[in-house]
Design a protein around this motif. Structure first.
Motif, PDB file in Angstrom:
ATOM      1  N   SER A  14     -52.269  17.060 -11.239  1.00 34.14           N
ATOM      2  CA  SER A  14     -50.853  16.932 -10.881  1.00 34.14           C
ATOM      3  C   SER A  14     -50.517  17.750  -9.641  1.00 34.14           C
ATOM      4  CB  SER A  14     -49.972  17.401 -12.041  1.00 34.14           C
ATOM      5  OG  SER A  14     -50.064  18.805 -12.183  1.00 34.14           O
ATOM      6  N   ALA A  15     -49.400  17.397  -9.046  1.00 33.85           N
ATOM      7  CA  ALA A  15     -48.901  18.132  -7.886  1.00 33.85           C
ATOM      8  C   ALA A  15     -48.594  19.579  -8.261  1.00 33.85           C
ATOM      9  CB  ALA A  15     -47.665  17.446  -7.313  1.00 33.85           C
ATOM     10  N   ASP A  16     -48.085  19.794  -9.459  1.00 35.74           N
ATOM     11  CA  ASP A  16     -47.775  21.160  -9.908  1.00 35.74           C
ATOM     12  C   ASP A  16     -49.033  22.012 -10.030  1.00 35.74           C
ATOM     13  OD1 ASP A  16     -45.030  20.833  -9.974  1.00 35.74           O
ATOM     14  OD2 ASP A  16     -44.999  20.261 -12.089  1.00 35.74           O
ATOM     15  N   GLU A  17     -50.150  21.423 -10.472  1.00 34.03           N
ATOM     16  CA  GLU A  17     -51.413  22.163 -10.546  1.00 34.03           C
ATOM     17  C   GLU A  17     -51.860  22.599  -9.160  1.00 34.03           C
ATOM     18  OE1 GLU A  17     -54.504  20.708 -13.606  1.00 34.03           O
ATOM     19  OE2 GLU A  17     -53.253  18.961 -13.141  1.00 34.03           O
ATOM     20  N   ILE A  18     -51.731  21.704  -8.197  1.00 34.60           N
ATOM     21  CA  ILE A  18     -52.128  22.021  -6.825  1.00 34.60           C
ATOM     22  C   ILE A  18     -51.199  23.101  -6.260  1.00 34.60           C
ATOM     23  CG2 ILE A  18     -52.371  21.115  -4.480  1.00 34.60           C
ATOM     24  CD1 ILE A  18     -53.100  18.404  -5.856  1.00 34.60           C
ATOM     25  N   LYS A  19     -49.924  22.948  -6.499  1.00 38.81           N
ATOM     26  CA  LYS A  19     -48.930  23.913  -5.997  1.00 38.81           C
ATOM     27  C   LYS A  19     -49.224  25.320  -6.519  1.00 38.81           C
ATOM     28  CE  LYS A  19     -43.941  24.598  -5.755  1.00 38.81           C
ATOM     29  NZ  LYS A  19     -42.631  24.031  -6.132  1.00 38.81           N
ATOM     30  N   SER A  20     -49.682  25.425  -7.763  1.00 32.38           N
ATOM     31  CA  SER A  20     -49.929  26.744  -8.360  1.00 32.38           C
ATOM     32  C   SER A  20     -51.073  27.487  -7.673  1.00 32.38           C
ATOM     33  CB  SER A  20     -50.215  26.609  -9.854  1.00 32.38           C
ATOM     34  OG  SER A  20     -51.474  26.012 -10.072  1.00 32.38           O
ATOM     35  N   ASN A  21     -51.885  26.783  -6.882  1.00 34.27           N
ATOM     36  CA  ASN A  21     -53.001  27.419  -6.178  1.00 34.27           C
ATOM     37  C   ASN A  21     -52.585  28.089  -4.871  1.00 34.27           C
ATOM     38  OD1 ASN A  21     -54.989  26.737  -8.066  1.00 34.27           O
ATOM     39  ND2 ASN A  21     -55.180  24.695  -7.181  1.00 34.27           N
ATOM     40  N   TYR A  22     -51.361  27.895  -4.459  1.00 36.80           N
ATOM     41  CA  TYR A  22     -50.894  28.452  -3.191  1.00 36.80           C
ATOM     42  C   TYR A  22     -50.283  29.828  -3.399  1.00 36.80           C
ATOM     43  CZ  TYR A  22     -51.708  24.206  -0.544  1.00 36.80           C
ATOM     44  OH  TYR A  22     -52.307  23.148   0.098  1.00 36.80           O
ATOM     45  N   ASP A  23     -50.819  30.824  -2.698  1.00 35.69           N
ATOM     46  CA  ASP A  23     -50.243  32.165  -2.734  1.00 35.69           C
ATOM     47  C   ASP A  23     -49.022  32.246  -1.830  1.00 35.69           C
ATOM     48  OD1 ASP A  23     -52.244  33.092  -4.438  1.00 35.69           O
ATOM     49  OD2 ASP A  23     -53.527  33.666  -2.767  1.00 35.69           O
ATOM     50  N   SER A  24     -49.079  31.502  -0.726  1.00 30.00           N
ATOM     51  CA  SER A  24     -47.969  31.504   0.228  1.00 30.00           C
ATOM     52  C   SER A  24     -47.115  30.254  -0.019  1.00 30.00           C
ATOM     53  CB  SER A  24     -48.517  31.527   1.653  1.00 30.00           C
ATOM     54  OG  SER A  24     -49.342  30.393   1.873  1.00 30.00           O
ATOM     55  N   VAL A  25     -46.367  29.866   0.963  1.00 30.94           N
ATOM     56  CA  VAL A  25     -45.480  28.713   0.853  1.00 30.94           C
ATOM     57  C   VAL A  25     -46.313  27.432   0.712  1.00 30.94           C
ATOM     58  CG1 VAL A  25     -43.666  27.405   2.009  1.00 30.94           C
ATOM     59  CG2 VAL A  25     -43.761  29.892   2.264  1.00 30.94           C
ATOM     60  N   PRO A  26     -46.120  26.690  -0.389  1.00 34.06           N
ATOM     61  CA  PRO A  26     -46.901  25.463  -0.576  1.00 34.06           C
ATOM     62  C   PRO A  26     -46.391  24.335   0.319  1.00 34.06           C
ATOM     63  CG  PRO A  26     -45.340  25.715  -2.358  1.00 34.06           C
ATOM     64  CD  PRO A  26     -45.229  26.954  -1.503  1.00 34.06           C
ATOM     65  N   PRO A  27     -47.211  23.301   0.480  1.00 33.20           N
ATOM     66  CA  PRO A  27     -46.760  22.136   1.245  1.00 33.20           C
ATOM     67  C   PRO A  27     -45.590  21.448   0.538  1.00 33.20           C
ATOM     68  CG  PRO A  27     -49.135  22.031   0.824  1.00 33.20           C
ATOM     69  CD  PRO A  27     -48.574  23.162   0.014  1.00 33.20           C
ATOM     70  N   SER A  28     -45.033  20.462   1.192  1.00 32.08           N
ATOM     71  CA  SER A  28     -43.900  19.721   0.630  1.00 32.08           C
ATOM     72  C   SER A  28     -44.314  19.000  -0.657  1.00 32.08           C
ATOM     73  CB  SER A  28     -43.400  18.688   1.643  1.00 32.08           C
ATOM     74  OG  SER A  28     -44.372  17.655   1.792  1.00 32.08           O
ATOM     75  N   GLU A  30     -43.832  15.936  -1.361  1.00 28.82           N
ATOM     76  CA  GLU A  30     -44.443  14.659  -0.973  1.00 28.82           C
ATOM     77  C   GLU A  30     -45.931  14.828  -0.671  1.00 28.82           C
ATOM     78  OE1 GLU A  30     -44.161  11.287   2.564  1.00 28.82           O
ATOM     79  OE2 GLU A  30     -42.621  12.840   2.436  1.00 28.82           O
ATOM     80  N   LEU A  31     -46.279  15.850   0.072  1.00 29.62           N
ATOM     81  CA  LEU A  31     -47.685  16.090   0.400  1.00 29.62           C
ATOM     82  C   LEU A  31     -48.472  16.493  -0.840  1.00 29.62           C
ATOM     83  CD1 LEU A  31     -50.030  16.242   2.308  1.00 29.62           C
ATOM     84  CD2 LEU A  31     -49.236  18.481   3.051  1.00 29.62           C
ATOM     85  N   LEU A  32     -47.892  17.314  -1.698  1.00 25.18           N
ATOM     86  CA  LEU A  32     -48.565  17.695  -2.943  1.00 25.18           C
ATOM     87  C   LEU A  32     -48.853  16.467  -3.800  1.00 25.18           C
ATOM     88  CD1 LEU A  32     -46.563  20.919  -3.811  1.00 25.18           C
ATOM     89  CD2 LEU A  32     -48.992  20.810  -3.209  1.00 25.18           C
ATOM     90  N   GLU A  33     -47.934  15.513  -3.825  1.00 26.43           N
ATOM     91  CA  GLU A  33     -48.142  14.273  -4.580  1.00 26.43           C
ATOM     92  C   GLU A  33     -49.289  13.455  -3.983  1.00 26.43           C
ATOM     93  OE1 GLU A  33     -47.067  13.328  -7.445  1.00 26.43           O
ATOM     94  OE2 GLU A  33     -45.505  14.824  -7.735  1.00 26.43           O
ATOM     95  N   LYS A  34     -49.364  13.403  -2.657  1.00 24.59           N
ATOM     96  CA  LYS A  34     -50.467  12.680  -2.002  1.00 24.59           C
ATOM     97  C   LYS A  34     -51.802  13.353  -2.298  1.00 24.59           C
ATOM     98  CE  LYS A  34     -47.843  10.608   1.746  1.00 24.59           C
ATOM     99  NZ  LYS A  34     -47.599  10.549   3.177  1.00 24.59           N
ATOM    100  N   MET A  35     -51.810  14.672  -2.288  1.00 24.35           N
ATOM    101  CA  MET A  35     -53.032  15.402  -2.594  1.00 24.35           C
ATOM    102  C   MET A  35     -53.463  15.145  -4.043  1.00 24.35           C
ATOM    103  SD  MET A  35     -52.125  18.978  -0.673  1.00 24.35           S
ATOM    104  CE  MET A  35     -53.714  19.787  -0.654  1.00 24.35           C
ATOM    105  N   ALA A  36     -52.499  15.150  -4.957  1.00 22.14           N
ATOM    106  CA  ALA A  36     -52.805  14.902  -6.370  1.00 22.14           C
ATOM    107  C   ALA A  36     -53.369  13.492  -6.549  1.00 22.14           C
ATOM    108  CB  ALA A  36     -51.558  15.096  -7.220  1.00 22.14           C
ATOM    109  N   GLU A  37     -52.804  12.529  -5.857  1.00 25.13           N
ATOM    110  CA  GLU A  37     -53.318  11.154  -5.934  1.00 25.13           C
ATOM    111  C   GLU A  37     -54.754  11.084  -5.411  1.00 25.13           C
ATOM    112  OE1 GLU A  37     -52.471   6.667  -4.198  1.00 25.13           O
ATOM    113  OE2 GLU A  37     -50.961   8.221  -3.892  1.00 25.13           O
ATOM    114  N   ALA A  38     -55.027  11.772  -4.317  1.00 25.42           N
ATOM    115  CA  ALA A  38     -56.385  11.788  -3.757  1.00 25.42           C
ATOM    116  C   ALA A  38     -57.360  12.430  -4.751  1.00 25.42           C
ATOM    117  CB  ALA A  38     -56.394  12.522  -2.419  1.00 25.42           C
ATOM    118  N   PHE A  39     -56.946  13.489  -5.408  1.00 29.06           N
ATOM    119  CA  PHE A  39     -57.785  14.120  -6.434  1.00 29.06           C
ATOM    120  C   PHE A  39     -58.042  13.157  -7.589  1.00 29.06           C
ATOM    121  CE2 PHE A  39     -57.073  18.422  -4.713  1.00 29.06           C
ATOM    122  CZ  PHE A  39     -58.298  18.999  -4.988  1.00 29.06           C
ATOM    123  N   ARG A  40     -56.980  12.466  -8.038  1.00 32.09           N
ATOM    124  CA  ARG A  40     -57.150  11.523  -9.155  1.00 32.09           C
ATOM    125  C   ARG A  40     -58.116  10.404  -8.779  1.00 32.09           C
ATOM    126  NH1 ARG A  40     -51.520  12.777  -9.643  1.00 32.09           N
ATOM    127  NH2 ARG A  40     -50.944  10.863  -8.544  1.00 32.09           N
TER     128      ARG A  40
END
Length: 131
Positions: A14-28, A30-40
């Motif tokens: 999920s996008a939330d799982e990816i977001k939790s890996n960011y120590d600093s400001v996470p991407p938007s 929309e981008l987190l959702e695209k990254m999650a789709e690519a992972f899936r």
């Protein structure tokens, strides 16, 4: 370093799982959702990864089969959209050209959480000759 044959187990990434890996400001979002789709889309894909003492919770990606190149291209392009760390924000054509010509080079090693993988087997490094 230890090498492993790994299989992505990211069917529900999920996008939330990816977001939790960011120590600093996470991407938007929309981008987190695209990254999650690519992972899936990588779920079930086999790769070679390395485990390093300096990064005990991740594997660094070393290679994948040519048949999976498009899947990795999409994941890596989404990672390259990060405004803080990416080298190709909103530059799809440039990225595609560099990827196809073999000129693309990541600005950092690609590390992924160990929880994103199933270990298939440890690779016997004695089978390789380093040059």
């Amino acid at each position: 370093m230890e090498l492993y044959k790994l299989r992505f187990k990211t069917a529900s990434k999920s996008a939330d799982e990816i977001k939790s890996n960011y120590d600093s400001v996470p991407p938007s979002t929309e981008l987190l959702e695209k990254m999650a789709e690519a992972f899936r889309n990588l779920n079930g894909t086999e790769v070679v990864g390395g485990a390093w003492d300096y990064s005990p919770h991740s594997y660094s990606l070393y290679g994948w089969s040519d048949v999976d190149d498009e899947k990795f291209k999409e994941l890596i392009y989404s990672i390259e959209q990060d405004e803080m760390f990416g080298s190709y924000p909103d530059s799809r054509e440039e990225f595609d050209t560099d990827w196809e010509s073999g000129e693309y080079e990541s600005s950092a090693a690609l590390h992924f959480d160990k929880s994103d993988f199933e270990v298939i087997e440890k690779i016997d490094k004695s089978c390789f000759t380093l040059r």
